[in-house]
Design an enzyme around this catalytic site. Structure first.
Site, short mmCIF file in Angstrom:
data_model
loop_
_atom_site.label_atom_id
_atom_site.label_comp_id
_atom_site.label_asym_id
_atom_site.label_seq_id
_atom_site.Cartn_x
_atom_site.Cartn_y
_atom_site.Cartn_z
N HIS A 131 -0.38 84.44 8.81
CA HIS A 131 -1.69 84.94 9.23
C HIS A 131 -2.59 83.81 9.68
CE1 HIS A 131 -0.92 88.90 6.81
NE2 HIS A 131 -0.25 88.83 7.95
N CYS A 139 -12.15 80.05 21.26
CA CYS A 139 -13.16 80.91 21.88
C CYS A 139 -12.51 82.23 22.30
CB CYS A 139 -13.76 80.21 23.09
SG CYS A 139 -14.82 81.28 24.08
N CYS A 163 -18.96 78.75 21.69
CA CYS A 163 -18.06 77.88 22.44
C CYS A 163 -18.87 76.94 23.34
CB CYS A 163 -17.16 78.76 23.29
SG CYS A 163 -16.30 77.91 24.60
P1 OAD Z 1 -3.26 91.60 -1.83
O1 OAD Z 1 -4.60 91.44 -2.45
O2 OAD Z 1 -3.00 92.82 -1.04
O3 OAD Z 1 -2.13 91.49 -2.93
C1 OAD Z 1 -2.12 90.49 -3.90
C2 OAD Z 1 -1.18 90.90 -5.00
O4 OAD Z 1 -1.06 89.83 -5.92
C3 OAD Z 1 -1.66 92.12 -5.77
O5 OAD Z 1 -0.59 93.01 -5.89
C4 OAD Z 1 -2.09 91.55 -7.12
O6 OAD Z 1 -1.80 92.44 -8.18
C5 OAD Z 1 -1.22 90.33 -7.23
N1 OAD Z 1 -1.84 89.24 -8.01
C6 OAD Z 1 -3.11 88.80 -7.97
N2 OAD Z 1 -3.26 87.74 -8.77
C7 OAD Z 1 -2.06 87.49 -9.34
C8 OAD Z 1 -1.57 86.54 -10.28
N3 OAD Z 1 -2.35 85.57 -10.78
N4 OAD Z 1 -0.27 86.62 -10.63
C9 OAD Z 1 0.54 87.58 -10.14
N5 OAD Z 1 0.14 88.49 -9.25
C10 OAD Z 1 -1.15 88.46 -8.86
O7 OAD Z 1 -3.03 90.28 -0.95
P2 OAD Z 1 -1.89 90.03 0.14
O8 OAD Z 1 -0.69 90.82 -0.14
O9 OAD Z 1 -1.75 88.56 0.28
O10 OAD Z 1 -4.51 89.57 6.00
O11 OAD Z 1 -2.58 90.61 1.44
C11 OAD Z 1 -1.91 90.53 2.67
C12 OAD Z 1 -2.88 90.41 3.81
O12 OAD Z 1 -3.86 91.45 3.75
C13 OAD Z 1 -3.71 89.16 3.80
O13 OAD Z 1 -3.03 88.07 4.36
C14 OAD Z 1 -4.91 89.52 4.61
C15 OAD Z 1 -5.14 90.90 4.07
O14 OAD Z 1 -5.77 91.77 4.94
C16 OAD Z 1 -5.41 89.45 6.97
O15 OAD Z 1 -6.58 89.36 6.75
C17 OAD Z 1 -4.85 89.48 8.36
ZN ZN Z 2 -15.44 79.79 25.71
#
Ligand code: OAD
Ligand code: ZN
Length: 315
Positions: A131, A139, A163
């Site tokens: 990501h 920009c 920009c």
């Molecule tokens: P999420 O917040 O969806 O998931 C994080 C997971 O980690 C959850 O299931 C929590 O239960 C778990 N968790 C949190 N803390 C923990 C810990 N200390 N130990 C074990 N587990 C833990 O985050 P992502 O899956 O990373 O993208 O989200 C994916 C994408 O959605 C991100 O990259 C972002 C978001 O929208 C964009 O913004 C493009």
């Molecule tokens: Zn520009």
């Protein structure tokens, strides 16, 4: 994918780690939460549950490219809180770096934008930041690129970063006849009401007609944008043939295409899931549920790997 019954215990996970030499580690926000960096979807503590005041239908719109182009203030009202601001890393980051030190890491596919994998010692050429990151900014209008940190002062000050090239371009060399008494705002207002038949030359300039022209956007991948090219290139041309173990840590696997990696790899490759809660939409061979730092510490203890976790302090 049918759940395999070949492996199911912590010791099975240990044996898999021992025998594997091409591990794909797929990570998400959960591996950084022990540093106080919020994840996205945990109820109460995740970023999305803290965005109710924005009045969005779906908090994910904060990272939607169309929303950004309509109104970048929404993203920038949140951005100052998610700029990477620490050089400390977690035992889980260190665990991934240790897999590398032991010649076992094929690739770490990270959805995180905090860059802490690198700080912990995962080399650039083994890390795919699926990501993107705050490392650069572009920009949205003309594609002009800067280092990410160049726009941090504006973000922190609550100013929309603009920009430099577009600003230059938007500043007319000499005032135009008709508009001199009125300025571009007057012109835009007329146009909205449908009375604008002014068609002098810079009507061709798209920047003039888009109120948000020249806004800089950090090089993080928004919904509606493509992932970096190296994501699918590495996965399809390099990793698919080599991988012998998949370890997924701290992600809810709710976002495509990253969530599809697991199902797309050959089904005989064992898959571990380390996180607080099991996911229901994907079957893993082994779920190691709990705090990921605690789980990796236990794995290291059983592996006889000394998890030397020195926190790196900034500066
Ligand atoms: P999420 O917040 O969806 O998931 C994080 C997971 O980690 C959850 O299931 C929590 O239960 C778990 N968790 C949190 N803390 C923990 C810990 N200390 N130990 C074990 N587990 C833990 O985050 P992502 O899956 O990373 O993208 O989200 C994916 C994408 O959605 C991100 O990259 C972002 C978001 O929208 C964009 O913004 C493009
Ligand atoms: Zn520009």
């Amino acid at each position: 994918r049918a759940k395999l019954t070949r492996y199911n215990t912590v010791n099975d996970a240990v044996h898999l780690l021992q025998r594997s030499s091409n591990v794909i580690v797929l990570t998400g926000a959960g591996i950084s939460t022990s540093l106080g960096i919020p994840d996205f979807r945990s109820k109460g503590t995740g970023l999305y549950s803290k965005l109710e005041h924005l009045g969005l239908n779906d908090p994910q719109e904060v990272f939607d490219i169309h929303t950004f182009k309509d109104d970048p203030t929404i993203f920038y009202s949140v951005a100052k809180d998610i700029i990477p601001s620490t050089d400390r890393y977690t035992p889980t980051h260190k665990f991934i770096a240790m897999l590398h030190e032991r010649g076992k890491l094929l690739t770490n596919y990270s959805q995180n934008i905090d860059n802490l994998e690198i700080v912990a010692g995962v080399p650039n050429d083994r890390l795919i930041q699926c990501h993107g990151s705050f490392g650069g900014a572009t920009c949205v209008e003309c594609g002009y690129k800067t280092a990410g940190e160049d726009i941090f002062p504006d973000i922190r000050a609550g100013v929309i970063p603009k920009c430099p090239r577009c600003i230059q371009r938007l500043r007319p060399a000499a005032p135009k006849r008709k508009r001199s008494s009125e300025g571009p705002n007057g012109r835009r207002r007329r146009r909205k009401n449908g009375h604008d038949d002014d068609d002098d030359d810079d009507d061709d300039d798209p920047a003039y007609d888009i109120p948000q022209a020249g806004v800089m956007k950090p090089d993080i991948t928004f919904f509606g944008e493509d992932l970096p090219d190296e994501f699918s290139k590495r996965l399809t041309e390099h990793d698919r043939e080599k991988v012998d173990l998949v370890v997924v840590i701290g992600t809810s696997l709710k976002v495509t295409p990253v969530s599809e990696i697991v199902g797309w790899l050959p089904s005989h490759i064992p898959q571990l899931y380390i996180s607080r809660q099991a996911v229901t939409h994907i079957n893993f061979d082994i779920d190691l549920l709990g705090d990921c730092d605690v789980v990796v510490e236990e794995l290291c203890r059983r592996l006889g790997w000394e998890l030397k976790h020195e926190m790196v302090t900034p500066g």
